[in-house]
Design a protein around this motif. Structure first.
Motif, mmCIF file in Angstrom:
data_model
loop_
_atom_site.group_PDB
_atom_site.id
_atom_site.type_symbol
_atom_site.label_atom_id
_atom_site.label_comp_id
_atom_site.label_asym_id
_atom_site.label_seq_id
_atom_site.Cartn_x
_atom_site.Cartn_y
_atom_site.Cartn_z
ATOM 1 N N PRO A 104 -85.016 19.196 31.366
ATOM 2 C CA PRO A 104 -84.836 17.797 31.595
ATOM 3 C C PRO A 104 -86.025 16.975 31.387
ATOM 4 O O PRO A 104 -86.070 15.777 31.076
ATOM 5 C CB PRO A 104 -84.223 17.559 33.100
ATOM 6 C CG PRO A 104 -83.820 18.991 33.369
ATOM 7 C CD PRO A 104 -84.698 20.001 32.279
ATOM 8 N N SER A 148 -86.391 14.126 28.453
ATOM 9 C CA SER A 148 -86.613 12.691 28.830
ATOM 10 C C SER A 148 -87.671 12.113 28.101
ATOM 11 O O SER A 148 -87.901 10.842 27.747
ATOM 12 C CB SER A 148 -86.844 12.325 30.132
ATOM 13 O OG SER A 148 -87.725 13.189 30.595
ATOM 14 N N ALA A 178 -75.234 19.383 22.520
ATOM 15 C CA ALA A 178 -75.984 19.070 23.398
ATOM 16 C C ALA A 178 -77.418 19.650 23.358
ATOM 17 O O ALA A 178 -78.502 18.948 23.511
ATOM 18 C CB ALA A 178 -75.623 19.478 24.823
ATOM 19 N N ARG A 195 -79.231 6.690 26.226
ATOM 20 C CA ARG A 195 -80.213 7.464 26.047
ATOM 21 C C ARG A 195 -80.414 8.412 27.469
ATOM 22 O O ARG A 195 -80.452 9.433 27.451
ATOM 23 C CB ARG A 195 -81.646 7.069 25.794
ATOM 24 C CG ARG A 195 -81.914 6.475 24.313
ATOM 25 C CD ARG A 195 -83.278 6.237 24.162
ATOM 26 N NE ARG A 195 -83.483 5.031 24.801
ATOM 27 C CZ ARG A 195 -84.714 4.368 25.218
ATOM 28 N NH1 ARG A 195 -85.554 5.111 25.119
ATOM 29 N NH2 ARG A 195 -84.798 3.271 25.837
ATOM 30 N N LEU A 196 -79.995 7.671 28.472
ATOM 31 C CA LEU A 196 -80.057 8.451 29.789
ATOM 32 C C LEU A 196 -78.692 9.197 29.862
ATOM 33 O O LEU A 196 -78.850 10.390 30.505
ATOM 34 C CB LEU A 196 -79.834 7.277 30.925
ATOM 35 C CG LEU A 196 -79.784 7.737 32.273
ATOM 36 C CD1 LEU A 196 -81.072 8.739 32.828
ATOM 37 C CD2 LEU A 196 -79.711 6.553 33.258
ATOM 38 N N ALA A 197 -77.654 8.641 29.160
ATOM 39 C CA ALA A 197 -76.545 9.433 29.272
ATOM 40 C C ALA A 197 -76.489 10.752 28.456
ATOM 41 O O ALA A 197 -76.215 12.020 28.779
ATOM 42 C CB ALA A 197 -75.093 8.649 28.719
ATOM 43 N N LEU A 211 -79.377 12.340 27.923
ATOM 44 C CA LEU A 211 -80.242 13.222 28.672
ATOM 45 C C LEU A 211 -79.488 14.063 29.816
ATOM 46 O O LEU A 211 -79.524 15.299 29.869
ATOM 47 C CB LEU A 211 -81.454 12.633 29.435
ATOM 48 C CG LEU A 211 -82.189 13.273 30.337
ATOM 49 C CD1 LEU A 211 -83.091 14.276 29.794
ATOM 50 C CD2 LEU A 211 -83.187 12.413 31.102
ATOM 51 N N MET A 212 -78.676 13.352 30.379
ATOM 52 C CA MET A 212 -77.805 13.889 31.531
ATOM 53 C C MET A 212 -76.775 14.867 30.730
ATOM 54 O O MET A 212 -76.633 16.182 31.300
ATOM 55 C CB MET A 212 -77.029 12.880 32.109
ATOM 56 C CG MET A 212 -77.902 12.106 33.176
ATOM 57 S SD MET A 212 -77.010 10.783 34.209
ATOM 58 C CE MET A 212 -76.558 11.956 35.456
ATOM 59 N N TYR A 213 -76.211 14.602 29.536
ATOM 60 C CA TYR A 213 -75.126 15.573 29.045
ATOM 61 C C TYR A 213 -76.260 16.921 28.455
ATOM 62 O O TYR A 213 -75.826 18.120 28.661
ATOM 63 C CB TYR A 213 -74.870 14.787 27.694
ATOM 64 C CG TYR A 213 -74.015 15.763 26.804
ATOM 65 C CD1 TYR A 213 -72.889 16.315 27.307
ATOM 66 C CD2 TYR A 213 -74.154 15.966 25.565
ATOM 67 C CE1 TYR A 213 -72.010 16.940 26.385
ATOM 68 C CE2 TYR A 213 -73.421 16.875 24.824
ATOM 69 C CZ TYR A 213 -72.094 17.395 25.301
ATOM 70 O OH TYR A 213 -71.342 17.902 24.244
ATOM 71 N N SER A 219 -79.039 17.952 30.066
ATOM 72 C CA SER A 219 -79.273 18.846 31.126
ATOM 73 C C SER A 219 -78.065 19.433 31.428
ATOM 74 O O SER A 219 -78.182 20.682 32.109
ATOM 75 C CB SER A 219 -79.926 17.844 32.065
ATOM 76 O OG SER A 219 -80.975 17.273 31.644
ATOM 77 N N GLY A 220 -76.963 18.821 31.504
ATOM 78 C CA GLY A 220 -75.881 19.293 32.283
ATOM 79 C C GLY A 220 -75.207 20.337 31.268
ATOM 80 O O GLY A 220 -74.906 21.298 31.723
ATOM 81 N N TYR A 231 -74.552 24.291 32.739
ATOM 82 C CA TYR A 231 -73.545 25.020 32.273
ATOM 83 C C TYR A 231 -73.690 26.292 31.725
ATOM 84 O O TYR A 231 -72.701 27.209 32.099
ATOM 85 C CB TYR A 231 -72.650 24.085 31.687
ATOM 86 C CG TYR A 231 -71.148 24.574 31.235
ATOM 87 C CD1 TYR A 231 -70.325 24.755 32.129
ATOM 88 C CD2 TYR A 231 -70.756 25.099 30.115
ATOM 89 C CE1 TYR A 231 -69.160 25.036 32.083
ATOM 90 C CE2 TYR A 231 -69.819 25.477 29.749
ATOM 91 C CZ TYR A 231 -69.012 25.659 30.811
ATOM 92 O OH TYR A 231 -67.324 26.257 30.302
#
Length: 142
Positions: A30, A34, A101, A124-126, A128-130, A132-133, A137
């Protein structure tokens, strides 16, 4: 009876949990992703200074930075220890979501149309979260 932990496949009791072998990659991914997506930058100011987003090589107008190389290493580490072993059974839709991802940092750097698509800060934040998630997972499910 004590359970034996296998270093490459995680828990010895067959339950889903984040593998210890993936923890370093899950911390680095992450942060460096980022940097690639331009959410924040980081540089070291000792010993002459170093910026992780500064290009090491430029290939076809795309800048390959240390952040990209660290992100790719973390991606391949997580994939290698989780998806490519014989004990992992992912469905096709899960593999497509994981592949997208983990390919997103490469698409962002090498495909200008993809970078333009996620140009807004919230996208871009979404993304990054995708990314990382998906990495968490993959580590958790295998």
């Amino acid at each position: 009876m004590a359970t034996v932990l296998d270093f490459t496949t995680g828990s010895g009791n067959g339950t889903n949990e984040v593998d210890l072998v993936d923890v370093a990659a899950l911390m680095l991914l992450p942060i460096t992703a980022s940097m690639i997506f331009g959410i924040f930058t980081m540089q070291i100011n000792v010993f002459g200074g170093y910026d992780f987003t500064a290009p090491i090589w430029t290939v076809g107008g795309a800048s390959i930075s240390a952040a990209l190389l660290i992100t790719l290493f973390a991606d391949f580490w997580i994939l290698g220890t989780n998806v490519l072993n014989d004990q992992t059974k992912h469905e096709q839709n899960e593999l497509i979501a994981i592949g997208l991802a983990l390919a997103a940092p490469l698409l962002y750097v090498f495909v200008p149309a993809f970078a333009s698509l996620v140009q807004a800060d919230i996208l871009r934040l979404a993304l990054l979260m995708y990314v990382s998630g998906a990495a968490v997972y993959v580590s958790y499910e295998s």
